[in-house]
Design an enzyme around this catalytic site. Sequence first.
Site, PDB file in Angstrom:
ATOM      1  N   LYS A  27      15.817 -18.208  56.628  1.00  0.00           N
ATOM      2  CA  LYS A  27      15.084 -17.811  55.425  1.00  0.00           C
ATOM      3  C   LYS A  27      14.615 -16.366  55.421  1.00  0.00           C
ATOM      4  CE  LYS A  27      13.996 -19.947  52.300  1.00  0.00           C
ATOM      5  NZ  LYS A  27      13.330 -21.067  51.715  1.00  0.00           N
ATOM      6  N   ASN A  34      12.245 -14.696  52.553  1.00  0.00           N
ATOM      7  CA  ASN A  34      11.571 -15.085  51.307  1.00  0.00           C
ATOM      8  C   ASN A  34      10.932 -13.896  50.583  1.00  0.00           C
ATOM      9  OD1 ASN A  34      12.198 -17.816  51.642  1.00  0.00           O
ATOM     10  ND2 ASN A  34      10.414 -18.125  52.975  1.00  0.00           N
ATOM     11  N   THR A  61      18.524 -13.480  27.041  1.00  0.00           N
ATOM     12  CA  THR A  61      17.478 -14.090  26.222  1.00  0.00           C
ATOM     13  C   THR A  61      17.533 -15.574  26.572  1.00  0.00           C
ATOM     14  OG1 THR A  61      18.885 -14.615  24.316  1.00  0.00           O
ATOM     15  CG2 THR A  61      17.883 -12.427  24.336  1.00  0.00           C
ATOM     16  N   HIS A  62      16.371 -16.191  26.613  1.00  0.00           N
ATOM     17  CA  HIS A  62      16.278 -17.597  27.066  1.00  0.00           C
ATOM     18  C   HIS A  62      16.853 -17.753  28.475  1.00  0.00           C
ATOM     19  CE1 HIS A  62      15.688 -18.459  22.724  1.00  0.00           C
ATOM     20  NE2 HIS A  62      16.640 -17.554  22.582  1.00  0.00           N
ATOM     21  N   GLU A 101       6.003 -13.377  44.903  1.00  0.00           N
ATOM     22  CA  GLU A 101       5.281 -14.619  44.610  1.00  0.00           C
ATOM     23  C   GLU A 101       3.772 -14.412  44.707  1.00  0.00           C
ATOM     24  OE1 GLU A 101       8.150 -16.473  47.581  1.00  0.00           O
ATOM     25  OE2 GLU A 101       7.541 -18.203  46.386  1.00  0.00           O
ATOM     26  N   GLN A 128     -26.109 -10.832  36.973  1.00  0.00           N
ATOM     27  CA  GLN A 128     -25.884 -10.575  38.398  1.00  0.00           C
ATOM     28  C   GLN A 128     -24.527 -11.130  38.847  1.00  0.00           C
ATOM     29  OE1 GLN A 128     -29.061 -10.357  41.284  1.00  0.00           O
ATOM     30  NE2 GLN A 128     -28.311 -12.229  42.212  1.00  0.00           N
ATOM     31  N   SER A 187      10.521 -18.070  57.418  1.00  0.00           N
ATOM     32  CA  SER A 187       9.993 -19.429  57.433  1.00  0.00           C
ATOM     33  C   SER A 187       9.722 -19.820  58.878  1.00  0.00           C
ATOM     34  CB  SER A 187      11.021 -20.382  56.819  1.00  0.00           C
ATOM     35  OG  SER A 187      10.821 -21.691  57.304  1.00  0.00           O
TER      36      SER A 187
HETATM   37  N1  ARG Z   1     -29.206  -7.632  41.284  1.00  0.00           N
HETATM   38  C1  ARG Z   1     -29.447  -7.522  39.898  1.00  0.00           C
HETATM   39  C2  ARG Z   1     -28.135  -7.577  39.101  1.00  0.00           C
HETATM   40  O1  ARG Z   1     -27.132  -7.471  39.685  1.00  0.00           O
HETATM   41  C3  ARG Z   1     -30.123  -6.236  39.603  1.00  0.00           C
HETATM   42  C4  ARG Z   1     -30.979  -6.300  38.380  1.00  0.00           C
HETATM   43  C5  ARG Z   1     -32.118  -7.207  38.603  1.00  0.00           C
HETATM   44  N2  ARG Z   1     -33.032  -7.145  37.519  1.00  0.00           N
HETATM   45  C6  ARG Z   1     -34.035  -7.978  37.404  1.00  0.00           C
HETATM   46  N3  ARG Z   1     -34.807  -7.837  36.411  1.00  0.00           N
HETATM   47  N4  ARG Z   1     -34.247  -8.915  38.274  1.00  0.00           N
HETATM   48  O2  ARG Z   1     -28.142  -7.771  37.907  1.00  0.00           O
END
Ligand code: ARG
Length: 462
Positions: free
Chosen positions: A283, A285, A155-156, A290, A322, A277
């Site tokens: 080394k 690593n 712990t810690h 990571e 989108q 390295s």
């Molecule tokens: N490429 C658009 C999206 O990923 C698809 C829907 C587009 N709809 C619109 N009314 N322009 O959301």
Amino acid sequence: MTVARGGRLPATIDAAMERLNQSVDVDSKLWREDIDGSIAHAEGLARAGVIDASEAETLVRGLRQVAEEIQNGSFVWDPKKEDVHMNIESRLTEIVGKVGGKLHTARSRNDQVATDLRLWCRRQTDEVIECLAVLGEVLLDRADEQIDVLMPTYTHLQRAQPSRLSHHLMAWQEMLWRDRCRLVDARARLNESPLGAGAVAGSGYPLDRDGVARALGFDRPMQNSIDATASRDFAMELTSALAILGVHLSRIGEEIVLWSTVEFGFMTLSDAFSTSSSMMPQKKNPDVAELVRGKSARLMGSAMSLLALEKSLSFGYGRDLQEDKAPVFDAFESALLSLRALTGAIATARFNTSALEQALARGHVCATDLADYLVLEGVPFRDAHHIVGALVREAELRSVQLGELPQDVLGAHHSALAGPGVQSALDPRQAVERRALVGGPAKARVEGAIRDARVRWANGTR
Ligand code: ARG
């Protein structure tokens, strides 16, 4: 510079606007789901009597050909056609002719993209769940194989009490099991079909929403067309679950980094999961651990992006949505990659048994046990804690461990400490075996936990 287009806005679109508008470089990843969704929609249109059965057949045949072309690499993606949906529909129409224009009846890209993304996330979630099960199994195998190896708990990051390596590996496993459950829960919630919701307010055609949902493996159609097209909480939920998973993998990664140091020396990664390295010839690593830690930052970022993206969106669809795809795609890619690499690293690492057990020799890890021994002799725990604390101080002054204090020094602090029971109280192996309660590190208890966990991971039940 401007480019021509048709319909309501026949003239031109600004070139910067065109670039901003297009998403095919990102969303072409959804092609498989887009085609599956379109096939289900076309067949649903035929069942509803909106198009003929023969027209549906033509559309489905054409869509299958498009899928084939995408798969074999002959399909040409055109950014001018904006997105995955328009690219596919336009090629479909080239293949099947005018009837291609019937596919989009009673559908909008708003319900289409919501469907595609749900299907894509479902498939990827299943893959993450599978990868988690593999990692879970690797941890159980290693815990089984290392069952007799003791080590300190911390712990810690200070040595605390004795335990066994298996107990520690099982702690990782428990945490990953909950990650799996979170994804399973999220998957159940996402598995509803937006198709039929149209742009926002559904459609006047008598669409077979249930049949289309079933054809796509959804449990049911979504119950509200506005919600179906505007909501992306499934994406927020999944990326949040993946961010938590990422943080967990990062914590394991952190321990691997520590354990691989000369200072700890608990673990040696296999060469296949180590790097060198370019300057220092000696080394070796632990980059795998990571990088997994690093990927967790991206996973957190994806969840944050989606939260921020949606927080001020009015109902229904807004084009902001989108921008949901890149973080979702990146989250799944980072999670899958991290899981696969970490699984291999843990499966092939060597545990340095003697370093693990030697770590029990210093740090007075059985001090609690000595206090508990006094409690059994009738001393209230607070007093026992005080007495043992004073003994630890004494031992530190003499640069020895508790068990190395002369009998008379022990006896001077409390008469019961002059007795023969002290050495067994201070023996780490016995101390571990005494902790035989549920969740504890005693051998039989950990063996039982491994058995139970195997059943759980294998059956996928809680
Ligand atoms: N490429 C658009 C999206 O990923 C698809 C829907 C587009 N709809 C619109 N009314 N322009 O959301």
